[in-house]
Design an enzyme around this catalytic site. Structure first.
Site, short mmCIF file in Angstrom:
data_model
loop_
_atom_site.label_atom_id
_atom_site.label_comp_id
_atom_site.label_asym_id
_atom_site.label_seq_id
_atom_site.Cartn_x
_atom_site.Cartn_y
_atom_site.Cartn_z
CG ASP A 95 -1.76 1.24 1.30
OD1 ASP A 95 -2.77 1.25 0.57
OD2 ASP A 95 -1.45 2.20 2.03
CG HIS A 114 -4.78 9.60 0.17
ND1 HIS A 114 -3.41 9.55 0.00
CD2 HIS A 114 -5.00 9.21 1.45
CE1 HIS A 114 -2.84 9.13 1.12
NE2 HIS A 114 -3.78 8.92 2.02
CE1 TYR A 127 0.37 7.87 2.71
CE2 TYR A 127 0.78 5.59 2.09
CZ TYR A 127 -0.03 6.54 2.65
OH TYR A 127 -1.24 6.15 3.17
CE LYS A 167 -3.87 4.69 0.40
NZ LYS A 167 -2.50 4.56 0.90
N1 LIG Z 1 -5.56 6.02 3.55
C1 LIG Z 1 -5.05 6.77 4.49
O1 LIG Z 1 -5.42 7.94 4.67
C2 LIG Z 1 -3.96 6.20 5.37
C3 LIG Z 1 -3.62 6.85 6.59
C4 LIG Z 1 -2.63 6.30 7.39
C5 LIG Z 1 -2.00 5.12 7.00
N2 LIG Z 1 -2.32 4.51 5.79
C6 LIG Z 1 -1.64 3.25 5.36
O2 LIG Z 1 -1.75 2.29 6.40
C7 LIG Z 1 -0.43 1.87 6.79
C8 LIG Z 1 -0.41 1.44 8.24
O3 LIG Z 1 -0.78 2.48 9.08
P1 LIG Z 1 0.23 3.12 10.11
O4 LIG Z 1 1.57 3.14 9.49
O5 LIG Z 1 -0.41 4.37 10.57
O6 LIG Z 1 0.16 2.19 11.38
P2 LIG Z 1 0.34 0.69 11.89
O7 LIG Z 1 0.64 -0.24 10.80
O8 LIG Z 1 -0.84 0.43 12.78
O9 LIG Z 1 1.58 0.87 12.87
C9 LIG Z 1 2.83 1.10 12.39
C10 LIG Z 1 3.80 1.19 13.58
O10 LIG Z 1 3.82 -0.03 14.30
C11 LIG Z 1 5.15 -0.53 14.40
N3 LIG Z 1 5.03 -2.01 14.29
C12 LIG Z 1 4.60 -2.71 13.22
N4 LIG Z 1 4.62 -4.03 13.49
C13 LIG Z 1 5.07 -4.16 14.76
C14 LIG Z 1 5.31 -5.28 15.61
N5 LIG Z 1 5.05 -6.51 15.18
N6 LIG Z 1 5.79 -5.03 16.86
C15 LIG Z 1 6.02 -3.78 17.30
N7 LIG Z 1 5.81 -2.68 16.54
C16 LIG Z 1 5.32 -2.87 15.28
C17 LIG Z 1 5.90 0.10 13.24
O11 LIG Z 1 7.26 0.32 13.55
P3 LIG Z 1 8.48 -0.16 12.63
O12 LIG Z 1 8.25 0.23 11.22
O13 LIG Z 1 9.63 0.57 13.26
O14 LIG Z 1 8.56 -1.64 12.84
C18 LIG Z 1 5.18 1.44 13.09
O15 LIG Z 1 5.73 2.40 13.97
C19 LIG Z 1 0.46 3.05 6.41
O16 LIG Z 1 1.84 2.73 6.37
C20 LIG Z 1 -0.15 3.43 5.07
O17 LIG Z 1 0.29 2.54 4.06
C21 LIG Z 1 -3.31 5.03 5.01
#
Ligand SMILES: NC(=O)c1ccc[n+]([C@@H]2O[C@H](COP(=O)([O-])OP(=O)(O)OC[C@H]3O[C@@H](n4cnc5c(N)ncnc54)[C@H](OP(=O)(O)O)[C@@H]3O)[C@@H](O)[C@H]2O)c1
Length: 341
Positions: free
Chosen positions: A70, A137, A75, A104
């Site tokens: 994704d 988006h 980004y 997106k």
């Molecule tokens: N459509 C939208 O508007 C929108 C908005 C926000 C996000 N997104 C998408 O959704 C994705 C995920 O959301 P997110 O990045 O906000 O949050 P997330 O996936 O809920 O959390 C990411 C965080 O968790 C840590 N993490 C991941 N796996 C872990 C594990 N097994 N143990 C401990 N820590 C862990 C990662 O650190 P490390 O990387 O240091 O491991 C990172 O800091 C984004 O990257 C993006 O692609 C879309």
């Protein structure tokens, strides 16, 4: 040595095949777990990958069996993701058709005539002929200077339909739409959205919107699936943590971690979690969720954490006519406007 390589290759194939798939409304499959690639935002704008850390993370993820990635033009990660995928295609580990790539359209390119060039720019960065899913988006259109534009999101949608007709994307969908906006889209669209990407984690369960989307054949993708369990860009958020007793009890029962339980809670609700990690060990943990499932009662227990808490809340756009969320009393300054940085 050769034996070990064959073993590793077999292990990879098995893991990729283990990942569940959900059917899109065009009959194609979407892998039920995606790797997130958003690196965050600071006072200098979007955080960029350093020393190809994202490319290497995607290479590792492909080895572990991830097939769904994704990204988004905002980004600024498309180049390294494309580079990694192309390396894996060139080495014969995967075919392009094995990969499901989502990107997106950003808010500043919402006029119908801007959508095709925007997707072409993304494809150039990715080094790909097509993406599997192109999402709007936000329903919010903005001008170049980030002032609000009055482009109707249905006009933008016509541009996404054009892109699909030209074969630049296999499917189209939306992100951060509310139920009313999705209803309108279903009524007026020629091509119905294949996917809806929204924030979902234990503190924002989104039951009504998920039910509405799924009843209408739209696959739901969950961003920020770990919610308050992980630190978000160095900050601890209020809410359940990894050692939460309710989650720990469920995790112990299945010999899993609480993060794996939360991802499985999504998959059992037929939602695709988008879990971001740059670390090999964490990526391996996050994909290891396809050998167990939660009971109805366990799903209900996790639903009880719901407090309608959003971590993505761009209240600086709340005066826009298509702002999708409830307004708050004290909106924050727009970080995209340079004078506010
Ligand atoms: N459509 C939208 O508007 C929108 C908005 C926000 C996000 N997104 C998408 O959704 C994705 C995920 O959301 P997110 O990045 O906000 O949050 P997330 O996936 O809920 O959390 C990411 C965080 O968790 C840590 N993490 C991941 N796996 C872990 C594990 N097994 N143990 C401990 N820590 C862990 C990662 O650190 P490390 O990387 O240091 O491991 C990172 O800091 C984004 O990257 C993006 O692609 C879309």
């Amino acid at each position: 040595m050769l034996g070990a390589c064959v073993f590793v290759a077999l292990l990879v194939i098995t893991t990729a095949e283990k990942v569940a798939k959900f059917k899109l409304n065009d009959g194609r499959d979407m892998p039920a777990l995606a790797l997130g690639t958003y690196l965050g935002f600071n006072q200098n704008g979007v955080i960029k990958s350093e020393n190809k850390q994202l490319r290497d993370a995607v290479l590792n993820a492909i080895d572990l069996g991830y097939r769904h990635f994704d990204t988004a033009s905002i980004y600024d990660t498309e180049e390294e993701i494309g580079e990694a995928i192309k390396m894996k295609i060139d080495s014969g580990d995967v075919k392009r058709s094995d990969i499901f790539l989502t990107t997106k359209l950003w808010n500043t390119r919402h006029r119908r005539d801007q959508v095709l060039p925007a997707l072409k720019d993304s494809l150039t960065k990715l080094g790909m002929d097509y993406v599997d899913l192109y999402l709007m988006h936000w329903p919010i259109g903005l001008n170049e200077d980030y002032s609000h534009s009055d482009v109707d999101f249905m006009e933008t949608w016509r541009g996404l339909e054009d892109a699909m007709k030209q074969g630049l994307t296999k499917a189209i969908g939306v992100s951060n739409f509310n139920e009313e906006q999705l209803k309108r889209m279903l009524e007026e669209a020629t091509v119905k959205p294949a996917a809806l990407q929204i924030e979902i984690h234990p503190q924002i369960v989104q039951k009504d919107l998920v039910d509405f989307a799924q009843e209408n054949g739209i696959v739901v993708m969950a961003y920020s699936p770990f919610g308050s369990l992980v630190s978000r860009f160095g900050m601890q958020m209020p809410g359940p943590k990894m050692d939460d007793p309710v989650l720990t009890e469920i995790a112990n029962k299945y010999k899993k971690t609480t993060l794996q339980v939360v991802l499985r809670w999504l998959v059992d609700r037929k939602i695709v979690p988008i879990a971001k990690s740059l670390h090999a060990k964490r990526q391996a943990e996050n994909i290891n969720i396809f050998d167990f499932s939660l009971s109805e009662d366990e799903i209900r227990k996790i639903n009880e954490f719901d407090s309608h808490t959003r971590f993505t809340l761009p209240s600086f756009w709340q005066t826009h006519p298509y702002y999708p969320f409830d307004k708050i009393d004290t909106p924050i300054a727009d970080p995209f406007v340079k004078s506010n940085m």
